[in-house]
Design a protein around this motif. Structure first.
Motif, PDB file in Angstrom:
ATOM      1  N   TYR A  82       0.845  -1.187   0.000  1.00  0.00           N
ATOM      2  CA  TYR A  82       0.000   0.000   0.000  1.00  0.00           C
ATOM      3  C   TYR A  82       0.880   1.237   0.000  1.00  0.00           C
ATOM      4  O   TYR A  82       2.004   1.224   0.498  1.00  0.00           O
ATOM      5  N   GLN A 105       0.816   5.403   1.088  1.00  0.00           N
ATOM      6  CA  GLN A 105       0.115   6.435   1.845  1.00  0.00           C
ATOM      7  C   GLN A 105       0.823   7.767   1.656  1.00  0.00           C
ATOM      8  O   GLN A 105       1.993   7.906   2.004  1.00  0.00           O
ATOM      9  N   LYS A 122      -3.121  11.433   4.112  1.00  0.00           N
ATOM     10  CA  LYS A 122      -4.117  10.745   3.279  1.00  0.00           C
ATOM     11  C   LYS A 122      -4.334   9.307   3.738  1.00  0.00           C
ATOM     12  O   LYS A 122      -3.675   8.818   4.664  1.00  0.00           O
ATOM     13  N   SER A 123      -5.246   8.651   3.049  1.00  0.00           N
ATOM     14  CA  SER A 123      -5.533   7.258   3.347  1.00  0.00           C
ATOM     15  C   SER A 123      -4.534   6.348   2.628  1.00  0.00           C
ATOM     16  O   SER A 123      -3.603   6.812   1.978  1.00  0.00           O
ATOM     17  N   LEU A 124      -4.749   5.055   2.767  1.00  0.00           N
ATOM     18  CA  LEU A 124      -3.889   4.076   2.102  1.00  0.00           C
ATOM     19  C   LEU A 124      -4.523   3.650   0.789  1.00  0.00           C
ATOM     20  O   LEU A 124      -5.730   3.403   0.702  1.00  0.00           O
ATOM     21  N   SER A 175      -4.178   0.846  -2.373  1.00  0.00           N
ATOM     22  CA  SER A 175      -3.622  -0.454  -2.741  1.00  0.00           C
ATOM     23  C   SER A 175      -2.748  -0.332  -3.983  1.00  0.00           C
ATOM     24  O   SER A 175      -3.131   0.278  -4.984  1.00  0.00           O
ATOM     25  N   PHE A 178       3.693   0.659   2.721  1.00  0.00           N
ATOM     26  CA  PHE A 178       3.446  -0.388   3.719  1.00  0.00           C
ATOM     27  C   PHE A 178       3.279  -1.736   3.025  1.00  0.00           C
ATOM     28  O   PHE A 178       2.604  -1.823   1.996  1.00  0.00           O
ATOM     29  N   PHE A 207       0.504  -5.414   9.519  1.00  0.00           N
ATOM     30  CA  PHE A 207       1.172  -4.431   8.676  1.00  0.00           C
ATOM     31  C   PHE A 207       2.601  -4.211   9.150  1.00  0.00           C
ATOM     32  O   PHE A 207       2.894  -4.282  10.344  1.00  0.00           O
TER      33      PHE A 207
END
Lengths: 112, 111
Positions: free
Chosen positions: B35, B37, B41-43, B45, B88, B101
């Motif tokens: 992922y 990021q 912000k968000s993660l 894919s 990640f 994670f």
């Protein structure tokens, strides 16, 4: 648009005041889960749900509750928040077959 | 202890250079995810690796999985500034629905 929606995005509360963070997905995913993100610790899984009425603990479930009454919703409940629950929270969902998680925008929670 | 370890944790590199991020995991898993990021912000894919030997490429990024060695790599080719982000890796533990994670690799690409 396919998405995972969390609310609220930002919240400041006080110790002991119950709160709920909602999560909703429109992708018909069976799997939903909650994570907290803290500096230097990555993401840690709080709870997850494989389908309606099926939930289980992740790595850091203490102080949290969840429910899955409908496929699209997976709220995170903090019955009595404490300062150590100050964090950035993410909800995510996926199809069980692929496991690819789709994340919400995150909810930043501060507990005073 | 079930762990996912990423190396390096921080990476500063020049544009145009190549580099590899490593992800080692201690649990049994046949599925590994990468992922991205961006700050605040968000993660998002990047890759889903579902079997031993899986290799996937998207633009300047290529990910691979060796389940016997419990190792995944994310290779960056000819880095550009837009790749600056935190990356990640994550695994789901075989037989459960739990995810673990890594702590993330913060990548900074310098112009």
């Amino acid at each position: 648009e396919a998405q995972v929606t969390q609310n609220p995005r930002y919240l400041i509360t006080v110790t002991g005041k119950k709160l709920t963070v909602t999560c909703s997905q429109n992708m018909n995913h069976e799997y939903m889960s909650w994570y907290r993100q803290d500096p230097g610790l990555g993401l840690r899984q709080i709870y997850y749900s494989m389908n309606v009425e099926v939930t289980d603990k992740g790595d850091v479930p203490e102080g949290y509750k969840v429910s899955r009454k409908e496929k699209r919703n997976f709220p995170l409940i903090l019955e009595s928040p404490s300062p150590n629950q100050t964090s950035l929270y993410f909800c995510a969902s996926s199809f069980i077959t692929t496991g690819e998680l789709f994340f919400g925008e995150g909810s930043r929670l501060t507990v005073l | 202890e079930l762990k996912v370890e990423q190396n390096p944790l921080f990476l500063s590199m020049q544009e145009g250079k190549n580099y590899t991020i490593y992800c080692n995991y201690s649990t049994t898993s046949d599925r590994l995810y990468w992922y991205r990021q961006d700050p605040g912000k968000s993660l998002e894919s990047l890759f889903v690796l579902l079997s031993n030997g899986a290799v996937k490429q998207e633009g300047r990024l290529m990910a691979s999985l060796d389940t016997k060695a419990r190792l995944s790599t994310l290779h960056i080719t000819a880095a550009v500034h837009d790749l600056s982000a935190t990356y990640f890796c994550a695994v789901d533990i075989t037989g459960t629905y739990k995810y673990i994670f890594g702590t993330g690799t913060r990548l900074k690409v310098l112009a």
